[in-house]
Write an enzyme that holds these catalytic residues in place. Structure first.
Site, PDB file in Angstrom:
ATOM      1  N   GLY A  16       0.794  -1.232   0.000  1.00  0.00           N
ATOM      2  CA  GLY A  16       0.000   0.000   0.000  1.00  0.00           C
ATOM      3  C   GLY A  16       0.822   1.274   0.000  1.00  0.00           C
ATOM      4  O   GLY A  16       0.458   2.259   0.627  1.00  0.00           O
ATOM      5  N   THR A 188      10.858  -6.933  13.476  1.00  0.00           N
ATOM      6  CA  THR A 188      11.373  -5.688  12.880  1.00  0.00           C
ATOM      7  C   THR A 188      12.566  -5.911  11.949  1.00  0.00           C
ATOM      8  O   THR A 188      12.998  -4.989  11.274  1.00  0.00           O
ATOM      9  CB  THR A 188      11.825  -4.699  13.983  1.00  0.00           C
ATOM     10  OG1 THR A 188      12.905  -5.292  14.692  1.00  0.00           O
ATOM     11  CG2 THR A 188      10.700  -4.374  14.942  1.00  0.00           C
ATOM     12  N   PRO A 190      13.154  -7.432   9.011  1.00  0.00           N
ATOM     13  CA  PRO A 190      13.084  -7.056   7.581  1.00  0.00           C
ATOM     14  C   PRO A 190      13.139  -5.538   7.378  1.00  0.00           C
ATOM     15  O   PRO A 190      13.737  -5.061   6.417  1.00  0.00           O
ATOM     16  CB  PRO A 190      11.732  -7.627   7.133  1.00  0.00           C
ATOM     17  CG  PRO A 190      11.396  -8.695   8.115  1.00  0.00           C
ATOM     18  CD  PRO A 190      12.017  -8.270   9.412  1.00  0.00           C
ATOM     19  N   GLY A 359     -12.810  -3.289 -21.780  1.00  0.00           N
ATOM     20  CA  GLY A 359     -12.112  -4.512 -22.139  1.00  0.00           C
ATOM     21  C   GLY A 359     -11.626  -4.473 -23.577  1.00  0.00           C
ATOM     22  O   GLY A 359     -11.982  -3.587 -24.349  1.00  0.00           O
ATOM     23  N   CYS A 386     -17.531   1.778 -21.644  1.00  0.00           N
ATOM     24  CA  CYS A 386     -16.696   1.693 -22.843  1.00  0.00           C
ATOM     25  C   CYS A 386     -16.997   0.412 -23.638  1.00  0.00           C
ATOM     26  O   CYS A 386     -17.942   0.374 -24.410  1.00  0.00           O
ATOM     27  CB  CYS A 386     -15.224   1.805 -22.459  1.00  0.00           C
ATOM     28  SG  CYS A 386     -14.186   2.233 -23.853  1.00  0.00           S
ATOM     29  N   GLY A 388     -18.350  -2.071 -22.498  1.00  0.00           N
ATOM     30  CA  GLY A 388     -19.697  -2.418 -22.021  1.00  0.00           C
ATOM     31  C   GLY A 388     -20.767  -1.759 -22.876  1.00  0.00           C
ATOM     32  O   GLY A 388     -21.794  -2.372 -23.193  1.00  0.00           O
ATOM     33  N   GLU A 410     -13.442  -4.909 -34.010  1.00  0.00           N
ATOM     34  CA  GLU A 410     -12.359  -5.410 -33.160  1.00  0.00           C
ATOM     35  C   GLU A 410     -12.274  -6.941 -33.225  1.00  0.00           C
ATOM     36  O   GLU A 410     -11.204  -7.511 -33.080  1.00  0.00           O
ATOM     37  CB  GLU A 410     -12.603  -4.943 -31.711  1.00  0.00           C
ATOM     38  CG  GLU A 410     -11.456  -5.237 -30.778  1.00  0.00           C
ATOM     39  CD  GLU A 410     -11.627  -4.606 -29.398  1.00  0.00           C
ATOM     40  OE1 GLU A 410     -12.569  -3.820 -29.186  1.00  0.00           O
ATOM     41  OE2 GLU A 410     -10.803  -4.915 -28.512  1.00  0.00           O
ATOM     42  N   HIS A 515     -14.942   6.564 -19.639  1.00  0.00           N
ATOM     43  CA  HIS A 515     -14.693   5.854 -18.374  1.00  0.00           C
ATOM     44  C   HIS A 515     -15.033   6.745 -17.183  1.00  0.00           C
ATOM     45  O   HIS A 515     -14.131   7.384 -16.611  1.00  0.00           O
ATOM     46  CB  HIS A 515     -13.228   5.409 -18.309  1.00  0.00           C
ATOM     47  CG  HIS A 515     -12.918   4.285 -19.239  1.00  0.00           C
ATOM     48  ND1 HIS A 515     -13.166   2.975 -18.929  1.00  0.00           N
ATOM     49  CD2 HIS A 515     -12.430   4.292 -20.495  1.00  0.00           C
ATOM     50  CE1 HIS A 515     -12.816   2.199 -19.939  1.00  0.00           C
ATOM     51  NE2 HIS A 515     -12.373   2.977 -20.916  1.00  0.00           N
ATOM     52  N   GLU A 517     -15.626   6.011 -14.239  1.00  0.00           N
ATOM     53  CA  GLU A 517     -14.996   5.567 -12.986  1.00  0.00           C
ATOM     54  C   GLU A 517     -13.711   6.337 -12.676  1.00  0.00           C
ATOM     55  O   GLU A 517     -13.318   6.461 -11.516  1.00  0.00           O
ATOM     56  CB  GLU A 517     -14.719   4.047 -13.032  1.00  0.00           C
ATOM     57  CG  GLU A 517     -13.640   3.570 -13.999  1.00  0.00           C
ATOM     58  CD  GLU A 517     -14.126   3.320 -15.422  1.00  0.00           C
ATOM     59  OE1 GLU A 517     -15.211   3.843 -15.778  1.00  0.00           O
ATOM     60  OE2 GLU A 517     -13.418   2.634 -16.183  1.00  0.00           O
TER      61      GLU A 517
HETATM   62  N1  GLN Z   1     -11.771  -2.430 -27.023  1.00  0.00           N
HETATM   63  C1  GLN Z   1     -12.647  -1.319 -27.157  1.00  0.00           C
HETATM   64  C2  GLN Z   1     -12.059  -0.216 -28.002  1.00  0.00           C
HETATM   65  O1  GLN Z   1     -10.885  -0.155 -28.219  1.00  0.00           O
HETATM   66  C3  GLN Z   1     -13.068  -0.798 -25.792  1.00  0.00           C
HETATM   67  C4  GLN Z   1     -11.946  -0.208 -25.014  1.00  0.00           C
HETATM   68  C5  GLN Z   1     -12.247  -0.046 -23.552  1.00  0.00           C
HETATM   69  O2  GLN Z   1     -13.160  -0.643 -23.002  1.00  0.00           O
HETATM   70  N2  GLN Z   1     -11.486   0.781 -22.887  1.00  0.00           N
HETATM   71  O3  GLN Z   1     -12.776   0.626 -28.480  1.00  0.00           O
END
Ligand code: GLN
Length: 541
Positions: A16, A188, A190, A359, A386, A388, A410, A515, A517
């Protein structure tokens, strides 16, 4: 005049260090200073964008489109700041810069050598980062563990900085103190070895952050003090915690902030961590649960890698849940399982909401599409990030619009119905094999349509979000999709690109090409996640 606090790690990785760095930064910020942070990664990769998340965790993206280490995400979340390419450095970046300078004759005909030119470049970068962020303090986290060959040149740069500006440089070492079960005592040794190792690089730590399962007691603090040459008050206890957001509060129990100020000969100052403390109270409070399933694939090597691969998604779910006074329960669902065993898809019915995160590539795609179909038909809250979004469009085309062989370029660039297609400029890059740092990256503008889920979440029509992709919704199919009830509620007006997609007649079915997130902060959860969790948790009390 920026002051520099280097944070190095001893004993082992994964204890961490990034969160510790972010926590020190947070404490100083809460005392009224301008604080920045910089992550140094010793790998040769110029950036994190070319690495599989299983290798090195999530690829975090900043507003300016830098694909960097997930720790930059920690810095942003703790400090509620947005950082840039200046807050991230790798061996690859340093060497690339030095080689470019050499090619441009910027070294005036001299022989360019690893020492001193590489550390000098590192120093210049660190100083520039501090200047750019107009920081009173910049935390510089050196990746890896001391004693490794890889980060030596960075330690060398740090040592040189201490030599030339002793009153402006401080060293903190994050170590680990094991409590072996058969001994039942915190050890202690390490830590002592790690400090020796740092000493051999010419560096004496000013502060030791003692990570352990348990708090470090007085006898152990004394022992570390004597053997490691630091005052007992500078051995800061850093026990395991329920939530990482408790860490700044824990460090302050040992008075870390004022110890640092004293070392820089600055006046002691009280911190203001009231908001932060309130957040931690909410985290600890008993509250109804919300069950979120994440259908992904980057978790083959066990729980820890998984956590790292989707770290910003996890944090965004947590922030949104706390804001909704819910206890987040997150479950990892392997997309490939639904391909091998289609019946397993029914388990999704037990969740309040499902997320399909970002992904790349073919693997697990059909499983994710099945999951999306189930959410759509069973009216389970769905948020697509994305990839998704792209798969949600493909699923809808196939199963609601009758385009049975709908797919993405893709997976098969020659397919007939490319609902998702490569962006024209990306096609050229791919052909020339120019992969590194060339996706559609960073902050882009998006216009939101009123009266949609997206508008309800954001409460405004003009937003911008961070991107990382090469493929996009193919505009030729928009009409077909719209006819069946898909709404394109967010558009990038400059290029007429789909940024947000949602469904009419569904409690919450939203996909985004960006994204969100990456922009969620503990005290300011992302509006889309907040809305997703709000709708998802309606059923539970
Ligand atoms: N593989 C997809 C693209 O390149 C989605 C990318 C992602 O989810 N960041 O558009």
């Amino acid at each position: 005049m920026t002051r520099f606090i280097f944070v190095a790690g001893g004993v082992m990785s994964g204890v961490g260090k990034g969160v510790a760095t972010a926590s020190i930064a947070k404490i100083l910020q809460s005392k009224g200073f301008r604080v920045s942070a910089l992550k140094i990664d010793p790998y040769i990769n110029v950036d994190a964008g070319t690495m599989n998340p299983i290798e090195h965790g999530e690829v975090f993206v900043t507003d300016d489109g830098t694909e960097c280490d997930q720790d930059v995400g920690n810095y942003e979340r703790f400090l509620n700041e947005s950082f840039s390419t200046w807050n991230y450095l790798t061996t690859g970046r340093v060497y690339q810069a030095v080689i470019n300078r050499e090619r441009n004759l910027e070294y005036g005909g001299r022989c360019v050598e690893v020492v001193p030119h590489i550390p000098l470049e590192v120093i210049a970068r660190i100083e520039e980062a501090g200047k750019k962020d107009r920081a009173d303090f910049i935390l510089v986290e050196i990746g890896g563990t001391v004693g490794e060959y890889q980060n030596l040149l960075f330690l060398e740069a740090a040592r040189m900085m201490k030599l030339t500006m002793p009153s402006r440089v401080l060293f903190a070492l994050v170590t680990y103190l094991p409590v072996p079960r058969m001994i039942g005592e915190m050890k202690t040794k390490p830590t002592q070895t790690a400090v020796r190792s740092l000493n051999s690089a010419g560096i004496q730590p000013d502060i030791i952050l003692a990570r352990s399962e348990l708090p470090v007691d007085e006898p152990r603090k004394k022992k570390i003090s004597i053997f490691c040459n630091v005052a007992p008050e500078d051995v800061i206890s850093a026990p395991d915690v329920h939530s990482i957001y408790e860490i700044p509060l824990n460090f302050e129990k040992d008075n870390l902030g004022n110890r640092i100020l004293q070392k820089f000969r600055l006046q002691k100052k009280a911190h203001d961590l009231r908001d932060w403390r309130r957040l931690v109270e909410v985290i600890h409070a008993k509250k109804p649960e919300v069950h979120i399933g994440v259908v992904g694939k980057y978790f083959e090597t066990g729980e820890f890698t998984l956590m790292d691969s989707y770290i910003s998604v996890i944090e965004a779910i947590k922030h949104a849940s706390w804001a909704n006074k819910r206890e987040p329960k997150i479950t990892w669902l392997s997309a490939e399982k639904y391909e091998k065993n289609p019946k397993a898809i029914k388990e999704l019915a037990s969740f309040d909401g499902i997320i399909v995160p970002g992904g790349f590539g073919n693997r697990g795609v059909e499983g994710k599409i099945k999951a999306i179909q189930f959410c759509r038909e069973q009216r389970i809250s769905f948020l697509g990030l994305c990839f998704g979004l792209q798969l949600a469009v493909i699923e809808f085309a196939r199963n609601a619009c009758g385009v049975r062989d709908a797919t993405s370029g893709e997976f098969n660039p020659h397919a007939k119905h490319l609902l998702i297609d490569v962006m024209p400029e990306q096609k050229v890059l791919l052909k020339e094999k120019r992969y590194g740092g060339t996706m559609r990256l960073g902050k882009y503008f998006c216009q939101i349509t009123k009266g949609t889920h997206a508008f309800r979440a954001y409460g405004q029509t003009e937003i911008s979000e961070r991107h990382r992709h090469r493929y996009e919704v193919n505009n030729e199919y928009r009409e077909i999709l719209e006819k069946k009830g898909m709404v394109f509620s967010g558009i990038n007006p400059e290029r007429n690109l789909v940024e947000i997609m949602e469904l009419k007649n569904h409690p919450f079915f939203v996909g985004v090409q960006f994204h969100p997130e990456l922009r969620s902060r503990p005290l300011i959860p992302h509006p889309l996640f907040r809305e997703f969790v709000r709708v998802s948790s309606r059923g539970r009390t």
